[in-house]
Design a protein around this motif. Structure first.
Motif, PDB file in Angstrom:
ATOM      1  N   ILE A 166       0.877  -1.171   0.000  1.00 35.75           N
ATOM      2  CA  ILE A 166       0.000   0.000   0.000  1.00 35.75           C
ATOM      3  C   ILE A 166       0.914   1.221   0.000  1.00 35.75           C
ATOM      4  CG2 ILE A 166      -1.707   1.308   1.300  1.00 35.75           C
ATOM      5  CD1 ILE A 166      -2.902  -1.128   0.177  1.00 35.75           C
ATOM      6  N   ASN A 167       0.940   1.962  -1.103  1.00 33.61           N
ATOM      7  CA  ASN A 167       1.922   3.014  -1.301  1.00 33.61           C
ATOM      8  C   ASN A 167       1.314   4.392  -1.076  1.00 33.61           C
ATOM      9  OD1 ASN A 167       4.134   4.539  -2.033  1.00 33.61           O
ATOM     10  ND2 ASN A 167       3.809   4.298  -4.230  1.00 33.61           N
ATOM     11  N   PHE A 168       1.445   4.923   0.142  1.00 34.27           N
ATOM     12  CA  PHE A 168       0.932   6.251   0.435  1.00 34.27           C
ATOM     13  C   PHE A 168       1.789   7.345  -0.181  1.00 34.27           C
ATOM     14  CE2 PHE A 168      -2.184   4.643   3.353  1.00 34.27           C
ATOM     15  CZ  PHE A 168      -3.132   5.663   3.407  1.00 34.27           C
ATOM     16  N   ALA A 169       2.970   7.011  -0.648  1.00 35.53           N
ATOM     17  CA  ALA A 169       3.820   7.994  -1.314  1.00 35.53           C
ATOM     18  C   ALA A 169       3.478   8.136  -2.793  1.00 35.53           C
ATOM     19  CB  ALA A 169       5.293   7.613  -1.152  1.00 35.53           C
ATOM     20  N   HIS A 170       2.451   7.435  -3.243  1.00 39.77           N
ATOM     21  CA  HIS A 170       2.086   7.473  -4.665  1.00 39.77           C
ATOM     22  C   HIS A 170       1.752   8.897  -5.115  1.00 39.77           C
ATOM     23  CE1 HIS A 170       1.389   4.895  -8.092  1.00 39.77           C
ATOM     24  NE2 HIS A 170       0.260   5.508  -8.370  1.00 39.77           N
ATOM     25  N   GLY A 171       1.135   9.674  -4.233  1.00 39.85           N
ATOM     26  CA  GLY A 171       0.820  11.056  -4.569  1.00 39.85           C
ATOM     27  C   GLY A 171       2.053  11.903  -4.789  1.00 39.85           C
ATOM     28  N   GLU A 172       3.146  11.566  -4.126  1.00 36.90           N
ATOM     29  CA  GLU A 172       4.385  12.331  -4.321  1.00 36.90           C
ATOM     30  C   GLU A 172       5.012  12.026  -5.678  1.00 36.90           C
ATOM     31  OE1 GLU A 172       4.918  14.678  -2.193  1.00 36.90           O
ATOM     32  OE2 GLU A 172       3.175  13.890  -1.119  1.00 36.90           O
ATOM     33  N   PHE A 173       4.855  10.799  -6.176  1.00 35.77           N
ATOM     34  CA  PHE A 173       5.334  10.497  -7.527  1.00 35.77           C
ATOM     35  C   PHE A 173       4.480  11.223  -8.571  1.00 35.77           C
ATOM     36  CE2 PHE A 173       6.853   6.739  -5.128  1.00 35.77           C
ATOM     37  CZ  PHE A 173       8.206   6.875  -5.400  1.00 35.77           C
ATOM     38  N   TYR A 174       3.204  11.346  -8.292  1.00 31.06           N
ATOM     39  CA  TYR A 174       2.302  12.162  -9.121  1.00 31.06           C
ATOM     40  C   TYR A 174       2.796  13.606  -9.170  1.00 31.06           C
ATOM     41  CZ  TYR A 174      -1.959  15.108  -9.488  1.00 31.06           C
ATOM     42  OH  TYR A 174      -2.886  16.077  -9.787  1.00 31.06           O
ATOM     43  N   ALA A 175       3.143  14.162  -7.985  1.00 28.59           N
ATOM     44  CA  ALA A 175       3.642  15.536  -7.932  1.00 28.59           C
ATOM     45  C   ALA A 175       4.997  15.660  -8.619  1.00 28.59           C
ATOM     46  CB  ALA A 175       3.744  15.989  -6.473  1.00 28.59           C
ATOM     47  N   PHE A 182       4.404   6.317   4.611  1.00 25.84           N
ATOM     48  CA  PHE A 182       4.135   7.556   5.323  1.00 25.84           C
ATOM     49  C   PHE A 182       5.434   8.343   5.498  1.00 25.84           C
ATOM     50  CE2 PHE A 182      -0.106   6.431   7.319  1.00 25.84           C
ATOM     51  CZ  PHE A 182      -0.745   7.558   6.830  1.00 25.84           C
ATOM     52  N   GLY A 183       6.505   7.641   5.875  1.00 25.62           N
ATOM     53  CA  GLY A 183       7.795   8.302   6.008  1.00 25.62           C
ATOM     54  C   GLY A 183       8.284   8.860   4.682  1.00 25.62           C
ATOM     55  N   LEU A 184       8.068   8.118   3.602  1.00 23.49           N
ATOM     56  CA  LEU A 184       8.481   8.583   2.278  1.00 23.49           C
ATOM     57  C   LEU A 184       7.710   9.827   1.848  1.00 23.49           C
ATOM     58  CD1 LEU A 184       8.873   5.195   0.353  1.00 23.49           C
ATOM     59  CD2 LEU A 184      10.695   6.666   1.251  1.00 23.49           C
ATOM     60  N   VAL A 185       6.454   9.945   2.270  1.00 19.77           N
ATOM     61  CA  VAL A 185       5.679  11.153   1.977  1.00 19.77           C
ATOM     62  C   VAL A 185       6.389  12.380   2.543  1.00 19.77           C
ATOM     63  CG1 VAL A 185       3.554  12.410   2.528  1.00 19.77           C
ATOM     64  CG2 VAL A 185       3.425  10.038   1.781  1.00 19.77           C
ATOM     65  N   LEU A 186       6.836  12.290   3.800  1.00 21.98           N
ATOM     66  CA  LEU A 186       7.543  13.409   4.425  1.00 21.98           C
ATOM     67  C   LEU A 186       8.845  13.722   3.688  1.00 21.98           C
ATOM     68  CD1 LEU A 186       7.130  12.410   8.200  1.00 21.98           C
ATOM     69  CD2 LEU A 186       5.696  13.946   6.852  1.00 21.98           C
ATOM     70  N   GLY A 230       0.275  16.360  -4.088  1.00 26.99           N
ATOM     71  CA  GLY A 230       0.190  14.914  -3.911  1.00 26.99           C
ATOM     72  C   GLY A 230      -0.725  14.541  -2.769  1.00 26.99           C
ATOM     73  N   ASN A 231      -0.650  15.308  -1.659  1.00 24.29           N
ATOM     74  CA  ASN A 231      -1.543  15.064  -0.528  1.00 24.29           C
ATOM     75  C   ASN A 231      -2.990  15.313  -0.890  1.00 24.29           C
ATOM     76  OD1 ASN A 231       0.642  14.468   1.119  1.00 24.29           O
ATOM     77  ND2 ASN A 231       0.837  16.558   1.875  1.00 24.29           N
TER      78      ASN A 231
END
Length: 665
Positions: free
Chosen positions: A38-47, A106-110, A225-226
């Protein structure tokens, strides 16, 4: 009356937005369906895709050439970044519980959010649609945006090509085989890990493409991304985690519903999609299309690793250390003006105490019942709003508002727990997140709650019994009575939680965490126990939220923002879940290091100071390291280091042993 042309325009607008969701959700679904991630950092790759496009268009520009180059080059660059991230961070977690992937990302999002700000700044940027796609095109007298047609067509072609590649090509067969049985694919001499890297990178490519096509229609800004990742997860969960068909149909459905609602029923804008998701999940907990098309394993992998129960200190030493810490906290205000300013106890330590209580509440269910609540900020926010609203509309007595917040949080936690604890693992996490987002979107629509501005009143509440105002009454100079009230409530909450965990109730919860099937075999109603734990946890979070409002003199929708759930999860794991005091230690470490980095950035100045100010990225990096190498947290760090350097590797003791990746399925 709505005209046919206007309705068709809105449907096409919905398809345009929906196709962006399809691209995002398809990448998420493929990654989960194949890799259990489950990749919560997916939005950051979008950004990242949008920002790389900004840079490429800025360099090339001219007649739309830059856009077309960016549309190809930027996703490839993001794919390479994604593949690198998978190899160094996600690959070591294969074989662990899939919920660790949530914690890691979650850590990767930060990390990525701060890297984006460091590279491109904090100001919004933009790049334009190429001239060849500008304007409108008429079909049978109906005029519509040519660029929107392009987005719909391009998204549809990519979705079909992805489906064909996964079902009809040799690479697709290997990937599907790895999803079914990794060990068997390895036995055939195939390095399935390389294909996993390819899958993750391809998911990032889809996200980057979505970021580019949508970025050309609106501003490219930090936080984008968020803003979209939760909507993408709504799509994925609605269609069924890991289901490619569900991602496509769910994305189109959510896009249309969202657009039509914003146009014709603006009062429900932002709320409808979460109601729809929760409605589906309550009747079909695994979404419209159920399990991933290609997976066969369906288990939860390894266990969540706790801080070793008692941590690295024996009972007597731990009691002495705890008493010493409480004594130092009690004496801290008396050093104001002598050793430090009033900021230390009346702001920093107060904030740490409130977040320590919030982390303690999450540990009650995550560390002891094995339930990772991604929507725990719901109870924190509800407690905050109830406390402030009671002070404004009913009575200024502090205790009444705080009690109302606790009771309301308990009641809502009972309802949410009753509806969500029927499922476990990732689905439980997503349902709680859905409830939190529903509250976040809904609470900003009512005038009584202050709307998007919140309720910032200066907080003129009183303690009652003739004792003066909360934020203004001083005992000795700058020592505020509120500090001692918060300290007493936090310590009392910890002692109450510890007593409950030492009682038979806590023993049953820990048995459920270790093996729910065995607990059921012994005759315990595990669902009832988890609901009770969830309810108590919600009440403690509500208390933390109420205290936070008094410390900040008001409340706003930010109290319910989903990233707060991520931060408290970071604190809980950082300190060591399953210990009660570990998450409180984690809150202190998280906020203390944040303060050090911020002060260091202001003091040092220049490029180094600017780098230190990216505190979220630094803390995110530390958290990623802990998830991978020290999953039992700070309380087990000595044992973990001792085991790693004296026994030639491994984690911190027996409880850190991980199932072999080949048999995790």
């Amino acid at each position: 009356m709505v005209s046919g042309g206007a309705l068709l325009t809105q449907l096409l607008n919905g398809l345009t937005v929906g196709m962006v969701y399809v691209l995002l959700a398809a990448g998420l679904s493929i990654i989960f369906g194949v890799m259990d991630v489950i990749n919560f950092a997916h939005g950051e790759f979008y950004a990242l895709g949008a920002y790389f496009a900004v840079s490429i268009v800025g360099v090339l520009g001219g007649a739309g050439v830059g856009f077309w180059v960016a549309l190809v080059a930027a996703p490839v660059i993001v794919g390479v970044v994604g593949g690198f991230v998978e190899r160094i961070t996600i690959r070591p977690l294969y074989g662990r519980n899939p919920l660790y992937h949530i914690l890691l990302t979650f850590g990767l999002v930060l990390v990525f959010a701060d890297l984006i700000e460091l590279a491109w700044g904090t100001q919004p940027q933009a790049f334009s649609v190429p001239p060849s796609l500008a304007g409108t095109i008429g079909v049978a007298g109906f005029e519509y945006s040519l660029y929107n047609y392009f987005v719909i067509l391009a998204g549809g072609v990519i979705a079909l090509a992805t489906w064909y590649a996964l079902t009809e090509t040799r690479v697709g067969i290997i990937i599907r085989g790895g999803a079914q049985d990794r060990g068997m694919v390895r036995a055939l001499g195939i390095d399935i890990d390389r294909y996993y890297t390819l899958v993750f990178a391809f998911g990032c490519v889809l996200a980057a493409f979505a970021g580019i096509v949508l970025g050309a229609k609106q501003q490219v800004a930090p936080g984008m991304g968020n803003d979209i990742i939760i909507a993408a997860f709504v799509v994925v969960v609605l269609g069924g985690l890991g289901s490619f068909r569900g991602a496509v149909l769910g994305g189109l459905l959510i896009g249309i519903v969202q657009t039509v609602t914003q146009t014709y029923v603006p009062a429900l804008s932002g709320v409808t999609v979460y109601v729809l998701m929760l409605g589906v999940l309550l009747f079909k907990p695994q979404g419209l299309f159920g399990n991933p098309e290609w997976q066969n394993h369906g288990d939860e992998g390894g266990d969540l690793l706790t801080g070793g129960g008692d941590g690295f200190l024996d009972d007597r030493t731990r009691r002495l250390v705890g008493a010493g810490v409480v004594a130092l906290l009690f004496l801290a205000p008396f050093g104001i003006g002598v050793l430090y300013s009033s900021y230390l106890p009346n702001s920093l330590i107060l904030n740490i105490l409130v977040w320590a209580l919030f982390a303690l509440s999450l540990d009650f269910v995550m560390g002891y019942a094995g339930l990772v609540s991604l929507g725990h900020v719901l109870f924190y926010g509800i407690g905050a709003y109830a406390t402030v609203m009671m002070a404004i509309y009913v009575t200024p007595v502090f205790w009444v508002g705080l009690l109302a917040g606790i009771l309301l949080s308990l009641a809502i936690a009972w309802v949410v727990g009753h509806l969500s604890i029927r499922v476990s693992g990732v689905y439980f996490s997503m349902i709680t997140l859905g409830f939190a987002q529903l509250a976040f979107k809904g609470i900003s629509k009512f005038q009584e709650t202050g709307g998007t501005d919140g309720l910032y009143t200066g907080y003129d509440a009183t303690y009652g019994f003739g004792i003066g105002e909360v934020g203004q009454v001083n005992l000795l100079g700058d020592i505020e009575l509120f500090y001692f009230v918060v300290l007493a409530l936090v310590v009392g909450s910890y002692l109450l939680a510890r007593q409950m965990m030492r009682a038979p109730f806590g023993s049953v919860l820990q048995a459920i965490r270790e093996s729910e099937d065995r607990a059921e075999f012994l005759g315990y109603d595990t669902t009832a126990y988890k609901r009770r734990a969830f309810m108590i946890s919600g009440g403690l979070a509500g208390l933390a939220g109420g205290l936070a409002t008094i410390n900040s003199f008001g409340v706003g929708p930010s109290f319910l923002f989903w990233l707060k759930s991520g931060e408290v999860i970071v604190m809980t794991l950082l300190g060591g879940m399953g210990t009660l005091y570990g998450p409180m230690l984690g809150a202190g470490a998280f906020l203390g290091l944040k303060e050090i980095l911020l002060v260091g950035g202001e003091t040092v100045g220049g490029p180094v100071g600017h780098l230190l100010e990216q505190w979220q990225g630094i803390l995110g990096t530390i958290f990623v390291v802990f998830v991978i190498y020290v999953p039992e947290g700070l309380v087990s760090l000595p044992d973990t280091l001792r085991a790693r350097f004296t026994a030639g590797g491994g984690g911190g003791g027996e409880s850190t042993s991980e199932p072999d990746v080949e048999v995790s399925d």
